[in-house]
Write an enzyme that holds these catalytic residues in place. Sequence first.
Site, PDB file in Angstrom:
ATOM      1  N   ARG A 163       6.040  -8.783  12.569  1.00 43.53           N
ATOM      2  CA  ARG A 163       6.785  -9.456  11.390  1.00 43.53           C
ATOM      3  C   ARG A 163       7.514 -10.979  12.270  1.00 43.53           C
ATOM      4  NH1 ARG A 163       6.592  -7.149   6.527  1.00 43.53           N
ATOM      5  NH2 ARG A 163       6.506  -4.823   6.514  1.00 43.53           N
ATOM      6  N   GLY A 164       7.729 -11.624  11.686  1.00 40.83           N
ATOM      7  CA  GLY A 164       8.515 -12.869  12.105  1.00 40.83           C
ATOM      8  C   GLY A 164       7.556 -13.635  13.057  1.00 40.83           C
ATOM      9  N   GLY A 190       4.363 -12.810   2.693  1.00 42.16           N
ATOM     10  CA  GLY A 190       4.992 -13.742   3.724  1.00 42.16           C
ATOM     11  C   GLY A 190       4.013 -14.360   4.670  1.00 42.16           C
ATOM     12  N   ASP A 219       2.212  -2.254  -1.685  1.00 40.62           N
ATOM     13  CA  ASP A 219       2.706  -2.341  -2.613  1.00 40.62           C
ATOM     14  C   ASP A 219       2.206  -2.761  -4.097  1.00 40.62           C
ATOM     15  OD1 ASP A 219       4.811  -1.190  -1.361  1.00 40.62           O
ATOM     16  OD2 ASP A 219       6.237  -2.815  -1.329  1.00 40.62           O
ATOM     17  N   ARG A 264       9.612  -1.425  -1.803  1.00 39.00           N
ATOM     18  CA  ARG A 264      11.033  -2.107  -1.478  1.00 39.00           C
ATOM     19  C   ARG A 264      11.640  -2.886  -2.929  1.00 39.00           C
ATOM     20  NH1 ARG A 264      11.676  -4.170   4.304  1.00 39.00           N
ATOM     21  NH2 ARG A 264       9.555  -4.784   4.479  1.00 39.00           N
ATOM     22  N   ILE A 377       1.294   7.307   3.961  1.00 39.65           N
ATOM     23  CA  ILE A 377       0.318   6.552   3.091  1.00 39.65           C
ATOM     24  C   ILE A 377      -0.418   5.276   3.397  1.00 39.65           C
ATOM     25  CG2 ILE A 377       1.823   8.076   1.260  1.00 39.65           C
ATOM     26  CD1 ILE A 377       2.429   5.219   0.142  1.00 39.65           C
TER      27      ILE A 377
HETATM   28  N1  ADP Z   1       8.082 -18.480   4.328  1.00 45.03           N
HETATM   29  C1  ADP Z   1       7.329 -18.241   5.365  1.00 45.03           C
HETATM   30  N2  ADP Z   1       6.788 -19.314   5.985  1.00 45.03           N
HETATM   31  C2  ADP Z   1       6.176 -19.105   7.045  1.00 45.03           C
HETATM   32  N3  ADP Z   1       5.755 -17.875   7.699  1.00 45.03           N
HETATM   33  C3  ADP Z   1       6.368 -16.772   7.046  1.00 45.03           C
HETATM   34  C4  ADP Z   1       7.154 -16.964   5.855  1.00 45.03           C
HETATM   35  N4  ADP Z   1       7.331 -15.684   5.453  1.00 45.03           N
HETATM   36  C5  ADP Z   1       6.823 -14.764   6.338  1.00 45.03           C
HETATM   37  N5  ADP Z   1       6.266 -15.447   7.235  1.00 45.03           N
HETATM   38  C6  ADP Z   1       5.803 -15.099   8.382  1.00 45.03           C
HETATM   39  O1  ADP Z   1       4.555 -14.105   8.083  1.00 45.03           O
HETATM   40  C7  ADP Z   1       4.325 -13.185   8.767  1.00 45.03           C
HETATM   41  C8  ADP Z   1       4.416 -11.660   7.805  1.00 45.03           C
HETATM   42  O2  ADP Z   1       5.732 -11.827   7.064  1.00 45.03           O
HETATM   43  P1  ADP Z   1       6.176 -10.517   6.420  1.00 45.03           P
HETATM   44  O3  ADP Z   1       7.137 -10.576   5.241  1.00 45.03           O
HETATM   45  O4  ADP Z   1       6.673  -9.576   7.549  1.00 45.03           O
HETATM   46  O5  ADP Z   1       5.201  -9.404   5.859  1.00 45.03           O
HETATM   47  P2  ADP Z   1       4.050  -9.872   4.675  1.00 45.03           P
HETATM   48  O6  ADP Z   1       3.134 -10.895   4.974  1.00 45.03           O
HETATM   49  O7  ADP Z   1       3.403  -8.336   4.556  1.00 45.03           O
HETATM   50  O8  ADP Z   1       4.863  -9.962   3.382  1.00 45.03           O
HETATM   51  C9  ADP Z   1       5.415 -12.966   9.736  1.00 45.03           C
HETATM   52  O9  ADP Z   1       4.891 -13.412  11.039  1.00 45.03           O
HETATM   53  C10 ADP Z   1       6.143 -13.978   9.298  1.00 45.03           C
HETATM   54  O10 ADP Z   1       7.183 -14.910  10.175  1.00 45.03           O
HETATM   55  O1  FBP Z   2       8.869  -0.932   8.135  1.00 40.51           O
HETATM   56  P1  FBP Z   2       8.064  -1.891   7.971  1.00 40.51           P
HETATM   57  O2  FBP Z   2       6.838  -1.967   8.668  1.00 40.51           O
HETATM   58  O3  FBP Z   2       9.086  -2.915   7.713  1.00 40.51           O
HETATM   59  O4  FBP Z   2       7.495  -1.612   6.238  1.00 40.51           O
HETATM   60  C1  FBP Z   2       7.790  -0.912   5.348  1.00 40.51           C
HETATM   61  C2  FBP Z   2       7.818  -1.963   3.847  1.00 40.51           C
HETATM   62  O5  FBP Z   2       6.711  -2.524   3.781  1.00 40.51           O
HETATM   63  C3  FBP Z   2       6.104  -2.439   2.629  1.00 40.51           C
HETATM   64  O6  FBP Z   2       5.252  -1.586   2.617  1.00 40.51           O
HETATM   65  C4  FBP Z   2       5.736  -3.760   1.968  1.00 40.51           C
HETATM   66  O7  FBP Z   2       4.875  -4.323   2.552  1.00 40.51           O
HETATM   67  P2  FBP Z   2       3.459  -4.961   2.209  1.00 40.51           P
HETATM   68  O8  FBP Z   2       3.629  -5.254   0.696  1.00 40.51           O
HETATM   69  O9  FBP Z   2       3.508  -6.453   2.676  1.00 40.51           O
HETATM   70  O10 FBP Z   2       2.409  -4.432   2.342  1.00 40.51           O
HETATM   71  C5  FBP Z   2       7.379  -1.774   1.658  1.00 40.51           C
HETATM   72  O11 FBP Z   2       6.838  -1.158   0.623  1.00 40.51           O
HETATM   73  C6  FBP Z   2       8.026  -1.162   2.817  1.00 40.51           C
HETATM   74  O12 FBP Z   2       9.531  -0.901   2.506  1.00 40.51           O
HETATM   75 MG    MG Z   3       6.032  -9.104   2.163  1.00 41.45          MG
END
Ligand code: ADP
Ligand code: FBP
Ligand code: MG
Length: 494
Positions: A163-164, A190, A219, A264, A377
């Site tokens: 993440r990030g 994200g 999710d 979440r 899961i």
């Molecule tokens: N608005 C955004 N613009 C650019 N990159 C983003 C943005 N939101 C999230 N990201 C990047 O996408 C990646 C995954 O985001 P994250 O929220 O952790 O998981 P997910 O893709 O499952 O929602 C991370 O590297 C994060 O920095």
């Molecule tokens: O502990 P982590 O890796 O941040 O992930 C947990 C969270 O990611 C989620 O699975 C959601 O992630 P995605 O929907 O992007 O797969 C949430 O339900 C849960 O709270």
């Molecule tokens: Mg997400």
Amino acid sequence: MGSQDSQMKIVHGEFGYILEDVPHFNDYIPSLHTYPNPLRSNTAYSVVKQYFVDVDDTVPQKIVVHKDSPRGVHFRRAGPRQKVYFKSDDVLACIVTCGGLCPGLNTVIREIVCGLSHMYDVNKVLGIDGGYRGFYSKNTITLTPKVVNDIHKRGGTILGTSRGGHDTAKIVDSIQDRGINQVYIIGGDGTQKGAAVIYEEIRRRGLKVAIAGIPKTIDNDIPVIDKSFGFDTAVEEAQRAINAAHVEAESIENGIGVVKLMGRHCGLIAMYATLASRDVDCCLIPESPFYLEGKGGLFEFIERRLKENGHMVIVIAEGAGQDLLTESMQAANQKDASGNKLLQDVGLWISQRIRDHFARQNKMAITLKYIDPTYMIRAIPSNASDNVYCTLLAQSAVHGAMAGYTGFTVGLVNGRHTYIPFNRITERQNNVVITDRMWARLLSSTNQPSFLSPKDVNEAEKEKPPPTQLLDNGNCEDGRQSGKQADSNYGTKN
Ligand SMILES: Nc1ncnc2c1ncn2[C@@H]1O[C@H](COP(=O)(O)OP(=O)(O)O)[C@@H](O)[C@H]1O
Ligand SMILES: O=P(O)(O)OC[C@H]1O[C@](O)(COP(=O)(O)O)[C@@H](O)[C@@H]1O
Ligand SMILES: [Mg+2]
């Protein structure tokens, strides 16, 4: 087809037909050379009649229509095209996985590598190590059909994830420096937002680099698409925890089993796991507020169910009841590296509250077992049907990139594979609509209280899209406003 919107590539046709198209190299690079699709001479595929997708094939977002309703929004159909925009030897592809884990990540990786190799003779594929930040901080992994041969049997992602760490300029510099011209980005909302800004920067620099997203969410909260890969696997795995909770609960007088599941903001996993199990007495999700004390509250219901059945099982999604967890407010505003809000452990909290309640009441001795299978899961390989689904998603992405499309996400819409513009899947999140039939089915199967006052129902109703599927949510005037509307999503379709 009629006029075209220069900003969003929206094409209007007759009878209210709208195509929300995805970008193509031709939109910003003039006079590109094309090549015959190598699949024409592929022994497996060349015998298929009409193997190539017609250029005008599109898929409707809404399939429930009346005779006088407009044709509504359509997406471009995914699949192989007669012409491709890359010579096989010139392709250098890369794959990155970002965000949380999900069953099937490895299967998608495998099938992109094998699809590129077996269908398009593309044999230069790099794996980016550890999510977006791997573009600029780590070495790459060479991916060949041999390397990925049995990875679909393993959970997680062989590439690692994070993440990030999204720095658009540095990521695009890295793509440019390495000579990468196809980027496959697997991740959730994200990640797809990140993919959208990478695409914008690529386009600004005028590069012939295809950006293809494969949406991932455990999710199942990505809108527009029928369902996300790995969701069925996760729901299936959740049954094991629910079964264990049920066995524990029914083996002892006044036994209560509490199972916390992921979600979440969205209770789809909890809802489907509950509907599938039939052993669950109460399902609590973020979308449906509940209360503990007093008439119509959770404690009263538990007491009643224990008197009737002698045991009960509660499934709670991790985002449920967060407003009630006021005790530990110090952690309430913490966020993870991607900016996602960190949640309190609602499972531990509710278990303790139930224990305290019955200890205080002193009229019923209970035994409560709390099971938290949260990561179990999702840290598993995808099941058989998710494997096939992942394969088709991966192949759609490969066909799209080879055909010169870019800035798109692949997705199943009403059972057909499509290319969807990034903004359509990132502009909001899907979730359970508590005034829809699916949640009613759940309430009827558990016979739990709805915990809703008429005022709450009115509030929920205000957030709902129009009662029929006739208007397209994304385009009717009132449909854009709510982040909580039902879409053609598997989770909320009824
Ligand atoms: N608005 C955004 N613009 C650019 N990159 C983003 C943005 N939101 C999230 N990201 C990047 O996408 C990646 C995954 O985001 P994250 O929220 O952790 O998981 P997910 O893709 O499952 O929602 C991370 O590297 C994060 O920095
Ligand atoms: O502990 P982590 O890796 O941040 O992930 C947990 C969270 O990611 C989620 O699975 C959601 O992630 P995605 O929907 O992007 O797969 C949430 O339900 C849960 O709270
Ligand atoms: Mg997400």
